[in-house]
Design a protein around this motif. Structure first.
Motif, PDB file in Angstrom:
ATOM      1  N   MET A 223       8.120  32.396   2.199  1.00 53.21           N
ATOM      2  CA  MET A 223       8.706  31.555   1.145  1.00 53.21           C
ATOM      3  C   MET A 223       9.493  30.383   1.738  1.00 53.21           C
ATOM      4  SD  MET A 223      12.292  32.061   0.789  1.00 53.21           S
ATOM      5  CE  MET A 223      12.561  31.821  -0.948  1.00 53.21           C
ATOM      6  N   LEU A 224       9.900  30.558   2.958  1.00 55.24           N
ATOM      7  CA  LEU A 224      10.628  29.465   3.611  1.00 55.24           C
ATOM      8  C   LEU A 224       9.758  28.216   3.696  1.00 55.24           C
ATOM      9  CD1 LEU A 224      12.190  31.577   6.521  1.00 55.24           C
ATOM     10  CD2 LEU A 224      13.301  30.858   4.385  1.00 55.24           C
ATOM     11  N   GLY A 225       8.428  28.437   3.674  1.00 57.73           N
ATOM     12  CA  GLY A 225       7.518  27.300   3.758  1.00 57.73           C
ATOM     13  C   GLY A 225       6.885  26.959   2.428  1.00 57.73           C
ATOM     14  N   ASP A 226       7.394  27.525   1.359  1.00 56.51           N
ATOM     15  CA  ASP A 226       6.814  27.228   0.040  1.00 56.51           C
ATOM     16  C   ASP A 226       7.010  25.762  -0.315  1.00 56.51           C
ATOM     17  OD1 ASP A 226       6.093  29.819  -0.187  1.00 56.51           O
ATOM     18  OD2 ASP A 226       7.346  30.292  -1.925  1.00 56.51           O
ATOM     19  N   THR A 227       5.949  25.182  -0.878  1.00 56.28           N
ATOM     20  CA  THR A 227       6.082  23.788  -1.331  1.00 56.28           C
ATOM     21  C   THR A 227       5.574  23.633  -2.745  1.00 56.28           C
ATOM     22  OG1 THR A 227       3.941  23.258  -0.336  1.00 56.28           O
ATOM     23  CG2 THR A 227       5.909  22.839   0.997  1.00 56.28           C
ATOM     24  N   GLY A 228       5.448  24.751  -3.445  1.00 55.26           N
ATOM     25  CA  GLY A 228       5.014  24.664  -4.831  1.00 55.26           C
ATOM     26  C   GLY A 228       4.910  26.041  -5.436  1.00 55.26           C
ATOM     27  N   VAL A 229       4.768  26.072  -6.754  1.00 50.58           N
ATOM     28  CA  VAL A 229       4.468  27.306  -7.471  1.00 50.58           C
ATOM     29  C   VAL A 229       3.322  26.976  -8.410  1.00 50.58           C
ATOM     30  CG1 VAL A 229       5.305  29.001  -9.136  1.00 50.58           C
ATOM     31  CG2 VAL A 229       6.839  28.178  -7.344  1.00 50.58           C
ATOM     32  N   ALA A 230       2.329  27.840  -8.414  1.00 45.85           N
ATOM     33  CA  ALA A 230       1.145  27.550  -9.219  1.00 45.85           C
ATOM     34  C   ALA A 230       0.987  28.551 -10.345  1.00 45.85           C
ATOM     35  CB  ALA A 230      -0.101  27.562  -8.331  1.00 45.85           C
ATOM     36  N   MET A 274       3.279  28.875  -3.438  1.00 48.83           N
ATOM     37  CA  MET A 274       2.326  28.154  -2.616  1.00 48.83           C
ATOM     38  C   MET A 274       2.911  27.872  -1.235  1.00 48.83           C
ATOM     39  SD  MET A 274      -0.553  27.455  -4.084  1.00 48.83           S
ATOM     40  CE  MET A 274      -0.707  28.960  -5.004  1.00 48.83           C
ATOM     41  N   THR A 275       2.227  28.445  -0.218  1.00 52.96           N
ATOM     42  CA  THR A 275       2.658  28.205   1.154  1.00 52.96           C
ATOM     43  C   THR A 275       1.469  27.616   1.910  1.00 52.96           C
ATOM     44  OG1 THR A 275       3.756  30.348   0.888  1.00 52.96           O
ATOM     45  CG2 THR A 275       3.958  29.267   3.031  1.00 52.96           C
ATOM     46  N   PHE A 283      -3.493  26.775   1.114  1.00 47.14           N
ATOM     47  CA  PHE A 283      -3.830  25.543   1.835  1.00 47.14           C
ATOM     48  C   PHE A 283      -4.772  24.690   1.005  1.00 47.14           C
ATOM     49  CE2 PHE A 283      -6.519  23.179   4.858  1.00 47.14           C
ATOM     50  CZ  PHE A 283      -5.550  22.517   5.592  1.00 47.14           C
ATOM     51  N   LEU A 284      -5.797  25.350   0.438  1.00 48.21           N
ATOM     52  CA  LEU A 284      -6.781  24.624  -0.371  1.00 48.21           C
ATOM     53  C   LEU A 284      -6.152  24.083  -1.648  1.00 48.21           C
ATOM     54  CD1 LEU A 284      -9.836  27.009   0.065  1.00 48.21           C
ATOM     55  CD2 LEU A 284      -9.474  24.776   1.136  1.00 48.21           C
ATOM     56  N   VAL A 285      -5.349  24.936  -2.297  1.00 48.11           N
ATOM     57  CA  VAL A 285      -4.674  24.488  -3.517  1.00 48.11           C
ATOM     58  C   VAL A 285      -3.757  23.301  -3.182  1.00 48.11           C
ATOM     59  CG1 VAL A 285      -3.047  25.130  -5.335  1.00 48.11           C
ATOM     60  CG2 VAL A 285      -4.770  26.778  -4.568  1.00 48.11           C
ATOM     61  N   GLY A 286      -3.061  23.451  -2.078  1.00 47.72           N
ATOM     62  CA  GLY A 286      -2.149  22.398  -1.639  1.00 47.72           C
ATOM     63  C   GLY A 286      -2.865  21.078  -1.423  1.00 47.72           C
ATOM     64  N   GLU A 292       3.199  19.333  -0.090  1.00 48.16           N
ATOM     65  CA  GLU A 292       3.728  19.130   1.243  1.00 48.16           C
ATOM     66  C   GLU A 292       3.378  20.340   2.115  1.00 48.16           C
ATOM     67  OE1 GLU A 292       8.110  18.248   3.250  1.00 48.16           O
ATOM     68  OE2 GLU A 292       7.941  18.614   1.091  1.00 48.16           O
ATOM     69  N   GLN A 293       3.181  20.097   3.422  1.00 47.51           N
ATOM     70  CA  GLN A 293       2.900  21.217   4.325  1.00 47.51           C
ATOM     71  C   GLN A 293       4.101  21.444   5.224  1.00 47.51           C
ATOM     72  OE1 GLN A 293      -0.730  20.782   6.462  1.00 47.51           O
ATOM     73  NE2 GLN A 293      -1.973  20.481   4.628  1.00 47.51           N
ATOM     74  N   ILE A 294       4.632  22.636   5.141  1.00 49.26           N
ATOM     75  CA  ILE A 294       5.765  22.948   6.001  1.00 49.26           C
ATOM     76  C   ILE A 294       5.459  24.206   6.799  1.00 49.26           C
ATOM     77  CG2 ILE A 294       8.221  23.534   6.098  1.00 49.26           C
ATOM     78  CD1 ILE A 294       8.589  21.978   3.500  1.00 49.26           C
ATOM     79  N   LEU A 295       5.335  24.020   8.087  1.00 49.31           N
ATOM     80  CA  LEU A 295       5.044  25.127   8.985  1.00 49.31           C
ATOM     81  C   LEU A 295       6.364  25.795   9.352  1.00 49.31           C
ATOM     82  CD1 LEU A 295       2.447  26.152  10.607  1.00 49.31           C
ATOM     83  CD2 LEU A 295       3.452  24.906  12.531  1.00 49.31           C
ATOM     84  N   VAL A 296       6.450  27.092   9.155  1.00 51.92           N
ATOM     85  CA  VAL A 296       7.734  27.734   9.436  1.00 51.92           C
ATOM     86  C   VAL A 296       7.671  28.741  10.573  1.00 51.92           C
ATOM     87  CG1 VAL A 296       8.680  27.355   7.137  1.00 51.92           C
ATOM     88  CG2 VAL A 296       7.373  29.441   7.598  1.00 51.92           C
TER      89      VAL A 296
END
Length: 874
Positions: A223-230, A274-275, A283-286, A292-296
RNA sequence: GGAGGCUUAGCUCAGCUGGUUAGAGCGCUCGCCUCACACGCGAGAGGUCGAUGGUUCAAGUCCAUUAGUCUCCACCA
């Protein structure tokens, strides 16, 4: 001629014979325009490897095939070699370093690689030496290694060619990361394993609202790398929230609520966090929604600098910490237990971590198309063909192949990054400058290629490609590839892809896929179970021939086999049987060649004809890769036909006074024996060669003799049928005596009443030996008075033995009645067919004729039984 | 979720394109140290070929359904 010991001892023989073959140069593949080539390339075992039963299975099949083809007159070539096995080998050497308290980074790349080469040179030949103990007839002068100069050139050529065609690219994509091996691995290298785990429900507060969205996750730390909720676009529960955002707890990051039909409304709460950097679907949804892509995570699966205060924690520690913090905030709704499949590294079983990473990929889709076609249209034949379906399924759904590995041991990728303009220069020769801006500020890509990339080129790289070598021109494409079905995707598929792409031709015409060897309980052999069986021990105990024969008999392509020691023992016994047959032949031999005599006795023609038939069938079976069936037929012929019958049949002649008869028996005995040894040789190379060398026959080695085939002049169907009559009579007498418990030492006279006295007279001499007859009389009619006689009946004869004192008449009646009932039942069944008009009209003529013959035989038997029954009543 | 394999004698397995009374090894029973072999020889017991239905003159063998079992692929957080 040498005196042979009573028991066959493979230990003293095998090494000696193998050395003899090597000295003779018989394994050498020689280009011969007069011959047809037959080529096999070995599935290269890992240099780190130790011989296991899987290899033994694989090598045995290949050796049987190549030896057969060699004897059949092909220019046979079996190319051996080993695989550098990137991860496996690197791990071995790193373990060694660790014992010295060092890591590969302490040494640096160059010094480390030197260590690996040292290791390879020291231990790499071990597996090769072990292969030899099996009798493998590889052309060792052509031994290759996936990282030798030629193979490396092939790898580089293919890489550059594919890059130039746009089929290889570098991209920041989601890949499987093994934190233990600290490298990316391909999809095929991930094994899925069902594990009990948690499903945590987390509350994400909607921005500027009191509302929450509850998401479920099996990996809370991501979740630290979440950039959305779908949510699902048609989900009414959340429709009003789409376009708004939530505040990601702990990170206090505002992330959008998006709608995507990837989400399953039925599952969980219908909302998915969404991570994009740590989940392939996310990744595909993103990508679709520009998230945004956040690598954690970093390469060791620890939280990196993007994970705020959790930085430095291992993924599992981070999970605990994140959950504790969320709970403290009242944002942890609940935890459920949940079974799910976890991806693990096939090398080290560590749970792999999906993450985005800049890696090299091969575009599979355009390549897979043709590779599928050649299998669909039969240019490559799979044996058994059911694997086509599995192959098709994989080929039609293949993803791009991640080929870069963050290792040092392997083929370093021939790509140079320009630090000035960021351009990547990919080149067949090491470039001095960036091909775009001309700067000399270029740095070679540190990654190496997936080991399977070089394995994929094996069928042609081993034959000299990219050079236009004579070997390549003559021996390529190879004839058959023999391997276990478990590397269909890893290896077979990729070889087909590479072969079609680079050579424009299939790499092999056939693929023989065999199963896996399991232990006696059917479990996979593994180090952790400790149930592995070392083939070297087996060879030590039973001999390589016994192991080979055990593996190949009673097995059909594609099926797993369970290893049983008892079966090896049985095959060891078979070897000993052959050995003793050889002893028998040799101790009776006065001739020095195995040409056939001019005059053949009935039983000679019978055995020759039987052998002829076996030779024919074995050739057919081998042609269809039915090795187990072929082996079984040879086994039966040697044990039953040759040893149990024919050898016994020759004894009267061999021990008799008639010189011509003696010689005749010897010749046939020797001829059939040498021929069947040749037939058996590919399966049991050592013992057949050892015996061949001891026999007084021409030919320096059995392994280069020509393989027996059907011969019209040795076909004696009439004599076969006649001799079967004698055999049936002998068996009937034996059975009768056995039932009456007459010991072999008690001989008796035998009188035969038959309509075919000629045949029985020809076989007269054998009744003494085989049917314990002290005297034999052959007449057309039965004796008038059956007083004191026991009658034995076959369809062709009634036999009378003066053993009546051993039975009572009542029991005799019962016995005959029983036999008669059985015979009648048999006849009835046949007649039912023969009176069926549909059968007569629709069945093949040969089948109808066969049924009629059967009926005649059954009638004859019943008639004879009736006769005995009638006489008994008198 | 999709695909495939396997299910035949007490055990482990063969049985190819449908056509003898379904075979082998081991184990079991009986008799044998018969001048190649006791790691052997001879004789034998043991199977409604997972179940059901179908195609066919004929099915262990082909087709469908089903049960048990194993494997592969996919991977709904």
């Amino acid at each position: 001629m040498r005196e042979l010991p009573k028991t066959y001892d493979p230990k003293v023989v095998e090494k000696k014979i193998y050395d003899m073959w090597m000295a003779g140069g018989y394994f050498k593949g020689v280009i011969d325009p007069e011959k047809k080539p037959f080529t096999i390339v070995i599935p290269p075992p890992n240099v780190t490897g130790q011989l296991h039963l899987g290899h033994a299975f694989d090598e045995t099949l290949q050796d049987i095939i190549i030896r057969t083809r060699r004897m059949q007159g092909y220019a046979a070539l079996w190319v051996p070699g080993t695989d550098h096995a990137g991860i496996a080998t690197q791990i071995k050497v790193e373990e060694q370093l660790r014992a010295e308290g060092k890591t590969r980074f302490d040494l640096g790349r160059e010094a480390f690689l030197e260590r690996v080469w040292q290791w390879k040179n020291q231990y790499g030949s071990r597996i090769i030496e072990q292969l030899k103990t099996l009798g493998s007839s590889c052309d060792w002068d052509r031994e290759r290694f996936t990282m030798d100069e030629g193979c490396s050139r092939a790898v580089r050529e293919v890489f550059v060619a594919l890059y130039e065609k746009g089929l290889i690219y570098k991209g920041n994509r989601i890949i499987n990361w093994c934190p233990t091996c600290t490298t990316a691995i391909s999809d095929a290298e991930v094994e899925h394993e069902e594990q009990e785990g948690g499903l945590w429900h987390l509350k994400y507060p909607v921005k500027d609202s009191d509302a929450f969205l509850v998401v479920a996750t099996t990996r809370p730390e991501t979740m630290l790398g979440d950039t959305g909720v779908a949510v699902h676009p048609e989900d009414k529960r959340y429709a009003h929230l789409v376009g708004q955002s939530v505040i990601l707890p702990l990170m206090e990051r505002e992330i959008p609520i998006i709608a995507d039909d990837y989400v399953d409304m039925e599952f969980g709460t219908g909302t998915v966090k969404m991570t994009p950097c740590h989940d392939p679907n996310d990744f595909l949804v993103g990508q679709r929604h520009g998230l945004e892509q956040i690598l954690v995570l970093d390469g060791d699966a620890r939280i990196n600098e993007n994970g705020g205060k959790y930085q430095g924690l291992d993924r599992l520690e981070a999970r605990k910490a994140v959950l504790a913090d969320l709970e403290a905030l009242g944002l942890l709704v609940k935890k459920e237990t949940h079974r799910r499949n976890v991806g693990t590294c096939y090398r080290c079983s560590t749970t792999v971590e999906p993450m985005t990473s800049p890696q090299w990929f091969v575009k599979m889709e355009p390549l897979a198309k043709e590779a599928l076609e050649v299998v669909e249209d039969g240019r490559i034949e799979f044996i058994p063909d059911r694997f086509i379906k599995i192959y098709r399924n994989w080929m039609e759904n293949t993803h791009d192949w991640c080929i870069s590995r963050q290792l040092w041991w392997g083929h370093q990728i021939p790509a140079w990054n320009c630090t000035v303009c960021d351009h990547i220069t990919v080149s067949r020769t090491d470039p001095m400058a960036c091909e775009q801006c001309g700067s000399d500020q270029i740095v070679r890509d540190a990654d190496v290629l997936d080991t399977w990339f070089s394995s994929a080129l094996w069928p042609f790289s081993t034959l000299g490609w990219p050079e236009e070598t004579p070997d390549l021109a003559y021996f390529y494409p190879t004839s058959v590839l023999v391997t276990a079905y478990d590397i269909l995707f890893f290896w077979v598929a990729r070889m087909i892809v590479a072969g079609m792409e680079q050579m424009g031709e299939v790499p092999f015409h056939k693929v023989l896929l065999h199963g896996l060897i399991r232990d006696a309980e059917g479990r996979k052999m593994s180090k952790s179970l400790g149930n592995g069986i070392d083939p070297l021990d087996v060879i030590e105990t039973y001999g390589a021939d016994a192991l080979r024969f055990n593996i190949v008999t009673g097995n059909s392509p594609g099926n797993d086999i369970r290893y049983h020691d008892e079966r090896c023992e049985a095959m060891r016994n078979f070897a000993n049987k052959i050995w003793n047959a050889a002893r028998f032949v040799m101790m009776n031999l006065t001739i020095t060649d195995n040409s056939l005599p001019e005059a053949l006795e009935l039983e000679d023609k019978w055995v020759l004809s039987q052998f002829n038939q076996v030779a024919k069938e074995v050739n057919e079976n081998l042609g269809k890769y039915e090795l187990g069936i072929a082996a079984g037929k040879i086994y039966d012929f040697i044990w039953d036909t040759y040893c149990d019958w024919y050898i016994e049949l020759t004894k009267p002649r061999l021990n008799g006074e008639d010189e011509a008869g003696k010689i005749g028996a010897q010749r046939v005995l020797l001829y059939v024996f040498t021929e069947v040894l040749k037939l058996l040789h590919p399966f049991m190379p050592f013992i057949t060669e050892e015996i061949w060398q001891a026999l007084p026959v021409e030919g320096e080695a059995i392994m280069i003799e020509s393989y027996p085939a059907w011969r019209a002049d040795l076909d004696f169907p009439v004599e076969e049928a006649r001799f079967e009559k004698i055999m049936a009579a002998v068996r009937a007498i034996r059975t009768r005596r056995s039932e009456m418990n007459v010991p072999p030492s008690k001989k008796s006279t035998v009188r035969i009443a038959t309509e075919d006295p000629e045949t029985f007279e020809a076989g007269q001499v054998y009744f003494g030996k085989l049917a314990y007859a002290s005297e034999l009389t052959i007449t057309a009619d039965a004796p008038d008075d059956l007083q004191g006689l026991v009658s034995v009946v076959t369809k062709d004869a009634r036999m009378f033995l003066p053993l009546a004192e051993l039975v009572d008449l009542a029991a005799e009646r019962v016995r005959i009645d029983k036999e008669m009932a059985k015979a009648q039942e048999n006849l009835d069944r046949i007649l039912k067919k023969l009176t069926n008009e549909n059968f007569l009209a629709k069945a093949k003529e040969s089948v109808v004729t066969a049924e009629q013959e059967k009926a005649d035989k059954a009638r004859a038997l019943i008639q004879n039984l009736e006769e005995s029954r009638r006489q008994l009543e008198e």
